[in-house]
Design an enzyme around this catalytic site. Structure first.
Site, mmCIF file in Angstrom:
data_model
loop_
_atom_site.group_PDB
_atom_site.id
_atom_site.type_symbol
_atom_site.label_atom_id
_atom_site.label_comp_id
_atom_site.label_asym_id
_atom_site.label_seq_id
_atom_site.Cartn_x
_atom_site.Cartn_y
_atom_site.Cartn_z
ATOM 1 N N ASN A 10 49.074 15.106 39.257
ATOM 2 C CA ASN A 10 48.607 13.966 38.466
ATOM 3 C C ASN A 10 49.812 13.069 38.201
ATOM 4 O O ASN A 10 50.656 13.374 37.358
ATOM 5 C CB ASN A 10 48.012 14.489 37.144
ATOM 6 C CG ASN A 10 47.662 13.358 36.187
ATOM 7 O OD1 ASN A 10 47.634 12.189 36.573
ATOM 8 N ND2 ASN A 10 47.389 13.710 34.944
ATOM 9 N N TRP A 11 49.876 11.963 38.933
ATOM 10 C CA TRP A 11 51.045 11.084 38.822
ATOM 11 C C TRP A 11 50.982 10.149 37.617
ATOM 12 O O TRP A 11 51.910 9.409 37.374
ATOM 13 C CB TRP A 11 51.217 10.275 40.113
ATOM 14 C CG TRP A 11 51.717 11.088 41.260
ATOM 15 C CD1 TRP A 11 52.224 12.373 41.219
ATOM 16 C CD2 TRP A 11 51.776 10.692 42.640
ATOM 17 N NE1 TRP A 11 52.590 12.781 42.476
ATOM 18 C CE2 TRP A 11 52.324 11.774 43.359
ATOM 19 C CE3 TRP A 11 51.414 9.526 43.333
ATOM 20 C CZ2 TRP A 11 52.529 11.714 44.748
ATOM 21 C CZ3 TRP A 11 51.615 9.471 44.700
ATOM 22 C CH2 TRP A 11 52.167 10.556 45.398
ATOM 23 N N LYS A 12 49.867 10.148 36.914
ATOM 24 C CA LYS A 12 49.723 9.281 35.732
ATOM 25 C C LYS A 12 50.127 7.841 36.095
ATOM 26 O O LYS A 12 49.872 7.416 37.204
ATOM 27 C CB LYS A 12 50.545 9.858 34.574
ATOM 28 C CG LYS A 12 50.239 11.350 34.370
ATOM 29 C CD LYS A 12 50.735 11.906 33.080
ATOM 30 C CE LYS A 12 50.327 13.381 32.996
ATOM 31 N NZ LYS A 12 50.629 13.995 31.728
ATOM 32 N N HIS A 96 40.725 13.605 31.349
ATOM 33 C CA HIS A 96 42.091 14.049 31.044
ATOM 34 C C HIS A 96 42.381 13.790 29.566
ATOM 35 O O HIS A 96 41.886 12.827 28.996
ATOM 36 C CB HIS A 96 43.092 13.288 31.928
ATOM 37 C CG HIS A 96 44.481 13.820 31.781
ATOM 38 N ND1 HIS A 96 45.306 13.431 30.750
ATOM 39 C CD2 HIS A 96 45.169 14.738 32.505
ATOM 40 C CE1 HIS A 96 46.458 14.095 30.848
ATOM 41 N NE2 HIS A 96 46.397 14.883 31.911
ATOM 42 N N GLU A 98 44.758 12.533 28.054
ATOM 43 C CA GLU A 98 45.276 11.191 27.733
ATOM 44 C C GLU A 98 44.139 10.167 27.724
ATOM 45 O O GLU A 98 44.171 9.206 26.962
ATOM 46 C CB GLU A 98 46.395 10.824 28.718
ATOM 47 C CG GLU A 98 47.662 11.612 28.407
ATOM 48 C CD GLU A 98 48.534 11.948 29.603
ATOM 49 O OE1 GLU A 98 48.389 11.319 30.662
ATOM 50 O OE2 GLU A 98 49.370 12.872 29.463
ATOM 51 N N GLU A 168 43.815 22.418 30.088
ATOM 52 C CA GLU A 168 45.133 21.870 29.767
ATOM 53 C C GLU A 168 45.300 21.807 28.250
ATOM 54 O O GLU A 168 44.846 20.848 27.610
ATOM 55 C CB GLU A 168 45.269 20.456 30.338
ATOM 56 C CG GLU A 168 45.147 20.388 31.835
ATOM 57 C CD GLU A 168 45.795 19.131 32.390
ATOM 58 O OE1 GLU A 168 46.775 19.254 33.124
ATOM 59 O OE2 GLU A 168 45.345 18.021 32.054
ATOM 60 N N GLY A 174 53.345 17.609 29.012
ATOM 61 C CA GLY A 174 54.520 16.745 28.927
ATOM 62 C C GLY A 174 55.502 17.160 27.847
ATOM 63 O O GLY A 174 56.413 16.409 27.501
ATOM 64 N N SER A 214 52.872 21.363 31.537
ATOM 65 C CA SER A 214 54.271 21.737 31.795
ATOM 66 C C SER A 214 54.428 22.828 32.853
ATOM 67 O O SER A 214 55.292 23.697 32.740
ATOM 68 C CB SER A 214 54.976 22.132 30.487
ATOM 69 O OG SER A 214 55.018 21.014 29.613
ATOM 70 N N GLY A 235 51.734 17.403 36.106
ATOM 71 C CA GLY A 235 52.135 16.029 35.821
ATOM 72 C C GLY A 235 53.589 15.812 36.203
ATOM 73 O O GLY A 235 53.921 15.593 37.369
ATOM 74 N N GLY A 236 54.472 15.900 35.221
ATOM 75 C CA GLY A 236 55.901 15.595 35.411
ATOM 76 C C GLY A 236 56.522 16.214 36.651
ATOM 77 O O GLY A 236 57.208 15.525 37.423
HETATM 78 P P1 PGA Z 1 52.617 17.878 32.632
HETATM 79 O O1 PGA Z 1 51.205 17.127 32.706
HETATM 80 O O2 PGA Z 1 52.691 18.782 33.828
HETATM 81 O O3 PGA Z 1 53.647 16.782 32.675
HETATM 82 O O4 PGA Z 1 52.637 18.644 31.350
HETATM 83 C C1 PGA Z 1 50.040 17.812 33.082
HETATM 84 C C2 PGA Z 1 48.851 16.884 33.026
HETATM 85 O O5 PGA Z 1 48.826 15.995 32.166
HETATM 86 O O6 PGA Z 1 47.911 17.007 33.831
#
Ligand code: PGA
Length: 250
Positions: A10-12, A96, A98, A168, A174, A214, A235-236
């Protein structure tokens, strides 16, 4: 029941088309021949078509981070299921945290999007998870059950095969704070039991439940080594080709 894992990036709101292309060029050789797991990239909407073309001919798949439930209409800034399919994408994230937190996505919206994705043959990755205050208040199980019940409302067992769930915990996204494998497994079991209650044990035992929050090369094998964890939403650590490839090769 063996479930093929899905490792998803997930590149956001990161990466221009040029940066996305660079990533794919570096990434594909690192995962060439990897057939144990499915791999999907979720770039931003402006990079989606570029990523679809860049991964063509490989086993890597591409999807959107969000999709509207309506077929079309006056929804400024949104992307429809047919638009997603027209560029050759196959997957979408839904709900998600967010999106839930900053864009007011409710379980009802998630449910409408899920119906639309299934209708269009798009693989939906439905995200859910508790916030820290809910975990600390001992409400994790009830929150997860409510999210699953809301997300899957009106979905029948025959429709459910494409659905992927991503657990999640919001406090782990994050933050560098990861759920322990035991915590993740416990949450996955709650989610799977709720799916079984709604759609039957056969559907529940076939449905993939990913863990996200994470995930890094250093913790991927302890999480993904668990029978109950059917992949990761990253994500990250998915923004760099070598780090995401290291997670794929956990
Ligand atoms: P993260 O994000 O790996 O940076 O914690 C995961 C996500 O939001 O899907």
């Amino acid at each position: 029941m063996s479930r093929k894992a899905l490792i998803a990036a997930n590149w956001k709101m990161y990466k221009t088309p040029a940066e996305a292309t660079q990533f794919v060029e570096a990434f594909l050789p690192l995962v060439a021949g990897h057939s144990r797991d499915e791999i999907a990239l979720f770039p931003s909407v402006t990079s989606l078509a570029t990523v679809v073309l860049a991964v063509a001919g490989s086993k890597v798949m591409a999807g959107l981070q969000n999709m509207h439930f309506a077929e079309e209409g006056a929804y400024t800034g949104e992307t429809s299921a047919s638009m997603l399919k027209a560029v050759g994408a196959t997957h979408t994230l839904i709900g998600h945290s967010e999106r839930r937190q900053y864009f007011n996505e409710t379980d009802e919206v998630v449910n409408r999007k899920l119906h639309t994705a299934l209708k269009h043959g798009i693989v939906p990755v439905v995200c859910l998870g508790e916030v820290l205050a809910e975990r600390e208040a001992g409400e994790t199980a009830s929150v997860l059950k409510a999210q699953i019940t809301g997300a899957l409302a009106g979905i029948s067992a025959d429709q459910a095969a494409p659905i992927v769930i991503a657990y999640e915990p919001v406090w782990a996204i994050g933050t560098g704070r990861t759920a322990t494998p035991e915590m993740a497994v416990e949450a996955h079991r709650i989610v799977r039991a709720e799916i079984a209650r709604m759609l039957g044990t056969e559907v529940a035992s076939a449905m993939r439940i990913l863990y996200g929050g994470s995930v890094k090369p250093e913790n991927a094998s302890s999480l993904l080594g668990e029978e109950e964890i059917d992949g990761a939403l990253v994500g990250g650590a998915s923004l760099k080709a070598d780090s995401f490839a290291a997670i794929v090769h956990y």
